[in-house]
Design a protein around this motif. Structure first.
Motif, PDB file in Angstrom:
ATOM      1  N   VAL A  66      43.102  32.749  37.318  1.00 29.48           N
ATOM      2  CA  VAL A  66      42.317  33.956  37.006  1.00 29.48           C
ATOM      3  C   VAL A  66      42.864  35.131  37.810  1.00 29.48           C
ATOM      4  CG1 VAL A  66      40.042  35.042  37.168  1.00 29.48           C
ATOM      5  CG2 VAL A  66      40.235  32.675  36.391  1.00 29.48           C
ATOM      6  N   ASP A  67      43.158  36.218  37.109  1.00 31.99           N
ATOM      7  CA  ASP A  67      43.678  37.429  37.723  1.00 31.99           C
ATOM      8  C   ASP A  67      42.498  38.340  38.074  1.00 31.99           C
ATOM      9  OD1 ASP A  67      45.226  39.588  38.510  1.00 31.99           O
ATOM     10  OD2 ASP A  67      45.922  40.071  36.492  1.00 31.99           O
ATOM     11  N   ALA A  68      42.238  38.527  39.361  1.00 35.24           N
ATOM     12  CA  ALA A  68      41.184  39.450  39.804  1.00 35.24           C
ATOM     13  C   ALA A  68      41.781  40.854  39.782  1.00 35.24           C
ATOM     14  CB  ALA A  68      40.693  39.086  41.198  1.00 35.24           C
ATOM     15  N   THR A  69      41.466  41.610  38.743  1.00 35.69           N
ATOM     16  CA  THR A  69      42.105  42.905  38.530  1.00 35.69           C
ATOM     17  C   THR A  69      41.125  43.874  37.882  1.00 35.69           C
ATOM     18  OG1 THR A  69      43.963  44.029  37.441  1.00 35.69           O
ATOM     19  CG2 THR A  69      43.008  42.178  36.275  1.00 35.69           C
ATOM     20  N   THR A  70      41.459  45.150  37.915  1.00 36.76           N
ATOM     21  CA  THR A  70      40.714  46.149  37.167  1.00 36.76           C
ATOM     22  C   THR A  70      41.436  46.461  35.866  1.00 36.76           C
ATOM     23  OG1 THR A  70      41.813  47.931  38.379  1.00 36.76           O
ATOM     24  CG2 THR A  70      39.667  47.191  39.209  1.00 36.76           C
TER      25      THR A  70
END
Length: 140
Positions: free
Chosen positions: A130-134
């Motif tokens: 999972v990419d924690a990004t905006t």
């Protein structure tokens, strides 16, 4: 989309979603295809499970472009799952814990305020997939 005419996130020309989705392979790593006022329109490829999380100050809108998306919800002391086939929309209300998943894979469109983190304001431990990004710029 081609090298001479890349899709950008703030453009005044149409964006072909199929071409935008073909431009990247990463799962759970949304790309910003355009902006509307203070909102990002993001597309993502998803498979497996995301992470339990909640957005404290904003709703989260989902449109399933292909495949089936499931969203588990925890609210009022209960847990339920909604199944969203292709073409379905669903809005998770602000503050509701949820975990999207797509056992067979899916492509989705999200509509969220610019700067909204994909893992929300509160979340479980973030797994490696999972990419924690905006959101990422599409052509970046």
């Amino acid at each position: 989309m081609d090298a001479e005419n890349p899709v950008t996130s703030t453009q005044s020309t149409p964006v072909a979603l199929a071409e935008a989705l073909a431009a990247f392979d990463e799962l759970w790593s949304p790309r910003i295809v355009t902006r509307v006022n203070d909102y990002d329109v993001r597309v993502a490829k998803v498979a497996g499970e995301h992470v339990w999380h909640a957005h404290d100050t904003t709703d989260e809108f989902f449109l399933v472009l292909d495949g089936e998306l499931r969203i588990a919800l925890r609210e009022d002391g209960t847990e339920r799952t909604v199944a969203l086939p292709r073409g379905s929309v669903f809005t998770v209300p602000r503050g509701v814990e949820h975990r999207p998943s797509a056992p067979s894979g899916a492509t989705i469109l999200l509509f969220e305020p610019t700067g909204t983190l994909t893992v929300g304001d509160r979340h479980d431990e973030i797994p490696d997939h999972v990419d924690a990004t905006t959101g990422h710029e599409l052509n970046a």
